[in-house]
Enzyme design. Structure first.
Site, mmCIF file in Angstrom:
data_model
loop_
_atom_site.group_PDB
_atom_site.id
_atom_site.type_symbol
_atom_site.label_atom_id
_atom_site.label_comp_id
_atom_site.label_asym_id
_atom_site.label_seq_id
_atom_site.Cartn_x
_atom_site.Cartn_y
_atom_site.Cartn_z
ATOM 1 N N TYR A 33 0.822 -1.204 0.000
ATOM 2 C CA TYR A 33 0.000 0.000 0.000
ATOM 3 C C TYR A 33 0.858 1.255 0.000
ATOM 4 O O TYR A 33 2.069 1.204 0.245
ATOM 5 C CB TYR A 33 -0.945 0.009 1.205
ATOM 6 N N ARG A 52 7.675 3.686 -5.193
ATOM 7 C CA ARG A 52 7.868 2.809 -4.029
ATOM 8 C C ARG A 52 6.877 1.647 -4.067
ATOM 9 O O ARG A 52 7.213 0.512 -3.713
ATOM 10 C CB ARG A 52 7.738 3.598 -2.718
ATOM 11 N N ARG A 99 -8.096 -20.256 -0.884
ATOM 12 C CA ARG A 99 -7.048 -20.102 0.131
ATOM 13 C C ARG A 99 -5.990 -21.196 0.019
ATOM 14 O O ARG A 99 -6.298 -22.384 0.067
ATOM 15 C CB ARG A 99 -7.659 -20.106 1.542
ATOM 16 N N HIS A 101 -1.504 -21.238 0.883
ATOM 17 C CA HIS A 101 -0.351 -20.387 1.196
ATOM 18 C C HIS A 101 0.449 -20.051 -0.060
ATOM 19 O O HIS A 101 0.814 -18.903 -0.282
ATOM 20 C CB HIS A 101 0.556 -21.055 2.234
ATOM 21 N N LYS A 146 6.498 -2.029 1.897
ATOM 22 C CA LYS A 146 5.326 -1.425 2.552
ATOM 23 C C LYS A 146 4.120 -2.349 2.417
ATOM 24 O O LYS A 146 3.230 -2.129 1.588
ATOM 25 C CB LYS A 146 5.056 -0.035 1.937
ATOM 26 N N GLU A 179 12.247 3.415 13.960
ATOM 27 C CA GLU A 179 11.249 4.351 13.410
ATOM 28 C C GLU A 179 9.991 4.296 14.251
ATOM 29 O O GLU A 179 9.881 3.469 15.171
ATOM 30 C CB GLU A 179 10.951 4.010 11.945
ATOM 31 N N LEU A 203 11.197 1.572 6.869
ATOM 32 C CA LEU A 203 10.583 1.929 5.592
ATOM 33 C C LEU A 203 11.355 3.107 4.984
ATOM 34 O O LEU A 203 11.660 4.064 5.706
ATOM 35 C CB LEU A 203 9.117 2.326 5.813
#
Ligand code: PDD
Length: 282
Positions: A33, A52, A99, A101, A146, A179, A203
């Site tokens: 995101y 990014r 579903r 993995h 991210k 951070e 990040l």
């Protein structure tokens, strides 16, 4: 000025937007995101955020996606919402599949975008500075990507609020200052700025980069190096920076005042510099 959502191009009010339950973002946190802020109807550092996001998608081996379509989707929703001071949330998940993995063959990434009004921080917080607590960094070892896997960040933020503080600072097992839960951190000592270098442990913040650009322009000395919790307590100024946080002074860490306890001169200068960039006068 409606707050809007878009799910793969279908635009609705945010509360009406839904994603399939087998979206891998929902089941595995298999999504990346960005949060982009606008000032006066202009998105700040939009291209840097897109770059990014592309990097995050590559790091997780998502199917490649044309940047132009993402850019167009964000701009389209942002313009439709007509919110001058907005937080645009852009999330791309690996896709929807039964579903399992393993993700196997490439699937179509799912794109979710929301546009909301930014709730400005109280002027008092900006002037007096925020209290923060320190917490052990229990996150995974690729914090440079991210992803939406933010449970440690969410728990640390809640712990800070429960302690009457504004945010939490992640400290490594070795005592290294990393951070905040949704921001990067700078310390200032004897006029020199120090911030964690770009490693997989933090990040690579866009605001961090804008702050470094302003420092260069203003000929402020910056060291991108590892520093310890003790250095934080000994700092003259500490501030957090991020898209929504902007540049926010830290007044106290674990109850111990930093410097004189208010916003320091360098922090103020960098906040002004960031706002000037944001509104196009810097
Ligand atoms: N967070 N570090 C972390 C862990 C973050 O989540 C963020 C941003 C930052 C600052 O990055 P930037 O300057 O690019 O916003 C640093 C966003 C705003 C969020 O999760 O809401």
């Amino acid at each position: 000025m409606p707050e809007l959502a878009s799910v793969n191009g279908v635009v609705t009010p945010i509360e009406e937007a839904t994603v399939p339950i087998e979206d891998r973002g929902y089941q595995f946190g298999d999504a990346v995101y960005e949060v982009i802020a606008s000032y006066g109807g202009r998105l700040l550092a939009f291209e840097a955020h897109l770059q990014r996001l592309t990097r995050s998608m590559k790091a997780l081996a998502f199917a490649p996606m044309p940047l132009d379509s993402l850019r167009g989707a964000v701009v389209g929703l942002f313009e439709r919402a007509e919110i001058a001071r907005a937080a645009v949330y852009l999330q791309v998940s690996r896709g929807v599949a039964p579903r399992n993995h393993a993700y196997g063959a490439a699937m179509d990434p799912q794109i979710v975008i929301t546009v909301r009004e930014v709730v400005e921080k109280p002027a008092e917080l900006r002037e007096r500075g925020a209290a923060v607590i320190t917490v052990p960094d229990e996150r995974w070892q690729r914090c440079d990507i991210k992803t939406v896997q933010l449970v440690p960040n969410a728990m640390a933020k809640q712990k800070a609020l429960d302690a009457g503080a504004f945010d939490a600072i992640f400290i490594s097992r070795e005592g290294e200052v990393r951070e905040g839960t949704s921001s990067n951190l700078f310390a200032v000592r004897d006029g020199c700025l120090i911030t964690h270098p770009l490693t997989p442990n933090i990040l690579p913040g866009i605001t961090r980069r804008l702050v470094l650009d302003i420092c260069r322009r203003e000929r402020l000395t910056v060291e991108e190096r590892i520093f310890l919790e003790d250095d934080l307590f000994a700092a003259d100024e500490v501030f957090l920076c991020g898209t929504i946080t902007e540049v926010l002074p830290v007044a106290a860490v674990d109850g111990q005042p930093i410097g004189d306890g208010g916003a320091g001169a360098i922090t103020k200068r960098l906040y002004d510099g960031l706002l000037a960039l944001a509104v196009g006068t810097g």
